[in-house]
Design a protein around this motif. Structure first.
Motif, PDB file in Angstrom:
ATOM      1  N   THR A  90       0.826  -1.201   0.000  1.00  0.00           N
ATOM      2  CA  THR A  90       0.000   0.000   0.000  1.00  0.00           C
ATOM      3  C   THR A  90       0.866   1.260   0.000  1.00  0.00           C
ATOM      4  OG1 THR A  90      -1.752  -1.132   1.206  1.00  0.00           O
ATOM      5  CG2 THR A  90      -1.772   1.262   1.261  1.00  0.00           C
TER       6      THR A  90
ATOM      7  N   ASP B 259      -7.701  -3.660 -10.875  1.00  0.00           N
ATOM      8  CA  ASP B 259      -6.935  -2.861  -9.924  1.00  0.00           C
ATOM      9  C   ASP B 259      -6.574  -3.610  -8.658  1.00  0.00           C
ATOM     10  OD1 ASP B 259      -5.681  -0.411  -9.266  1.00  0.00           O
ATOM     11  OD2 ASP B 259      -7.305   0.067  -7.904  1.00  0.00           O
ATOM     12  N   GLU B 260      -7.256  -4.672  -8.335  1.00  0.00           N
ATOM     13  CA  GLU B 260      -6.900  -5.492  -7.172  1.00  0.00           C
ATOM     14  C   GLU B 260      -7.363  -6.916  -7.433  1.00  0.00           C
ATOM     15  OE1 GLU B 260      -5.237  -7.093  -4.704  1.00  0.00           O
ATOM     16  OE2 GLU B 260      -4.984  -4.993  -4.102  1.00  0.00           O
TER      17      GLU B 260
ATOM     18  N   LYS C  31       0.838   1.722  -7.033  1.00  0.00           N
ATOM     19  CA  LYS C  31       0.239   0.795  -8.001  1.00  0.00           C
ATOM     20  C   LYS C  31      -0.874   1.462  -8.807  1.00  0.00           C
ATOM     21  CE  LYS C  31      -1.075  -2.312  -5.059  1.00  0.00           C
ATOM     22  NZ  LYS C  31      -0.620  -1.610  -3.846  1.00  0.00           N
ATOM     23  N   THR C  32      -1.807   2.099  -8.104  1.00  0.00           N
ATOM     24  CA  THR C  32      -2.945   2.711  -8.801  1.00  0.00           C
ATOM     25  C   THR C  32      -2.485   3.844  -9.706  1.00  0.00           C
ATOM     26  OG1 THR C  32      -4.471   2.130  -7.011  1.00  0.00           O
ATOM     27  CG2 THR C  32      -5.150   3.883  -8.491  1.00  0.00           C
TER      28      THR C  32
ATOM     29  N   THR D  99      -1.775  -5.870  -7.524  1.00  0.00           N
ATOM     30  CA  THR D  99      -2.018  -6.481  -6.222  1.00  0.00           C
ATOM     31  C   THR D  99      -0.923  -6.072  -5.243  1.00  0.00           C
ATOM     32  OG1 THR D  99      -2.413  -8.578  -5.069  1.00  0.00           O
ATOM     33  CG2 THR D  99      -0.730  -8.587  -6.772  1.00  0.00           C
ATOM     34  N   GLN D 100      -1.210  -6.200  -3.961  1.00  0.00           N
ATOM     35  CA  GLN D 100      -0.219  -5.901  -2.939  1.00  0.00           C
ATOM     36  C   GLN D 100       0.757  -7.051  -2.726  1.00  0.00           C
ATOM     37  OE1 GLN D 100      -1.741  -4.307   0.778  1.00  0.00           O
ATOM     38  NE2 GLN D 100      -3.576  -3.529  -0.220  1.00  0.00           N
TER      39      GLN D 100
ATOM     40  N   LYS E  72     -11.818  -1.437  -5.693  1.00  0.00           N
ATOM     41  CA  LYS E  72     -11.579  -0.503  -4.600  1.00  0.00           C
ATOM     42  C   LYS E  72     -12.243   0.853  -4.797  1.00  0.00           C
ATOM     43  CE  LYS E  72      -7.133  -0.593  -4.936  1.00  0.00           C
ATOM     44  NZ  LYS E  72      -5.719  -0.268  -4.657  1.00  0.00           N
TER      45      LYS E  72
ATOM     46  N   ASP F 153      -1.153 -13.452  -4.388  1.00  0.00           N
ATOM     47  CA  ASP F 153      -2.504 -13.291  -4.918  1.00  0.00           C
ATOM     48  C   ASP F 153      -2.625 -13.745  -6.367  1.00  0.00           C
ATOM     49  OD1 ASP F 153      -3.241 -12.162  -2.490  1.00  0.00           O
ATOM     50  OD2 ASP F 153      -2.862 -10.117  -3.171  1.00  0.00           O
TER      51      ASP F 153
END
Length: 410
Positions: free
Chosen positions: A49, A337-338, A53-54, A373-374, A77, A378
């Motif tokens: 976070t 986005d995630e 990324k975004t 992804t973080q 998100k 994932d």
């Protein structure tokens, strides 16, 4: 600056920022340009976070739009709506309606002054990266931008439950792909009513799969209302070699039909039947054939609803993709986005099979898949081996770093 502009406005190149000195972490004047066709081997954006990324994802979509390449963004998100915030004139009043007055108050600044400062910071920031108002205008006029909200009227609603369309003929002719789409469609539908089904032992799964097989192979789309009717009165008398009533008695079938009927009768699901059809071509191009950037926000949905929608969407995307001609160039981008929960390494949610199928097949059709992804855990191992571009932010653990390195070496 003119030299820089001539570099990054070449068709087929995405301008993603400036290079950074790895020792000082300071930017230099070398532009980071990325060939758009490299996205056809797909990309992963991974970092904790706050690592950007975004922001990077938005930059990729912006560059694609400037090159007239359409995109669909699945936004769990609710952050990707920032793609809509393009102010070519960079006027303070353009920013004022979007700033947080409480944030301005906390800093002891009048909101109007805060908006003016924000506009000035944006203009200076753009100039520092060899961009100006003309490029913001170019981006804003490059495509149609829309936010869709399945199950809600906050944006443009999408009619999700009105039709389970027949897959394309190319999919129908491919037994493996057809089987995968039937499987994920049924699993997604069952997840909506909180049934965790097994493909070999679940009567609910086997019956619904047989219904979809029967009608889709006969080139007939289904509505949820029709599916409920066919559960109680199927168009066949046997499941395998067993009679239908021995395999799945009428009373038990009725209980399954009631669960699905509760969806139709629930006020909370009324919006799932309203709005535009879930049509991939229309999400990518307007009536004049110009590119679109379609943001599908699912932040308002619960986990089972998100899973159902993403699974249904991916199946429709595969069906659309298989109708396109092959190309080595980047035709379009599908950005998520995630990806957390939708493509894990250690579980098999309904969305996993179609996502893996896309990663394996999409390159031939000029479709670039970009997943953010973080945590690298994932993304499924098989998915990692099908991703050619990696954008890495700060990773929290040695395990995360080792997993990424393993993926890069494959």
């Amino acid at each position: 600056m003119d030299k820089n502009i001539s570099l990054y406005e070449k068709l087929g190149l995405f301008y993603l920022g400036k290079e950074v000195n790895p020792k000082t972490f300071q930017t230099n004047e070398n532009l980071f340009l990325y060939k758009s066709k490299d996205f056809t081997t797909h990309a992963a954006i991974i970092g904790m976070t706050g690592s950007g990324k975004t922001g990077l994802g938005i930059s990729i979509i912006e560059e694609a739009a400037i090159d007239k390449i359409p995109s669909i963004i699945i936004d769990p998100k609710g952050d990707m709506g920032n793609l809509m915030l393009a102010f070519p004139d960079l006027k303070p009043e353009d920013f004022q309606k979007w700033i947080d007055p409480a944030e301005a108050e906390n800093k002891g600044i009048d909101p109007a002054v805060y908006a003016e400062n924000t506009a000035k910071n944006w203009e200076e920031g753009l100039k520092s990266f060899s961009q100006g108002k003309d490029r913001v205008s170019l981006y804003k006029n490059s495509a149609d931008f829309s936010i869709y909200t399945p199950g809600s009227s906050a944006g443009i609603p999408i009619s999700v439950l009105s039709s389970f369309d027949v897959p394309s003929q190319d999919v129908l002719n491919d037994p493996d792909t057809f089987s995968s789409i039937v499987n994920s469609t049924v699993m997604g539908l069952l997840s909506l009513i909180k049934i965790d089904a097994d493909v070999l032992t679940s009567k609910e799964y086997i019956l619904l799969a047989a219904i979809f097989n029967h009608f889709w192979k006969n080139n007939k789309s289904l509505s949820l209302e029709e599916i409920i009717g066919y559960i109680t009165n199927p168009p066949f008398e046997k499941i395998g070699v067993l009679s239908l009533n021995h395999f799945y008695p009428q009373k038990e079938r009725f209980e399954l039909a009631m669960l699905l009927n509760n969806i139709l009768s629930s006020p909370g699901f009324s919006m799932w039947l309203e709005g535009e059809r879930l049509d991939i071509q229309n999400l990518l191009y307007n009536k004049e054939g110009n590119p679109r950037v379609s943001i599908i926000s699912i932040a308002h949905l619960d986990n089972s609803q998100r899973m159902f929608f993403v699974t249904l969407f991916l199946n429709k995307y595969i069906s659309w993709m298989r109708q396109q001609r092959g190309t080595p160039s980047l035709r379009t981008i599908l950005y998520m986005d995630e990806i957390f929960g939708f493509f894990p390494a250690t579980a098999s949610p309904p969305s996993k099979k179609p996502m893996l199928l896309l990663l394996k097949q999409a390159r031939a059709y000029g479709v670039g898949i970009v997943l953010a992804t973080q945590n690298p855990i994932d993304i499924d191992y098989k998915g990692i081996s099908n991703i050619g571009s990696w954008f890495l932010g700060r990773l929290q653990t040695r395990q995360d770093r080792d997993r990424v390195i393993d993926g890069l070496l494959k």
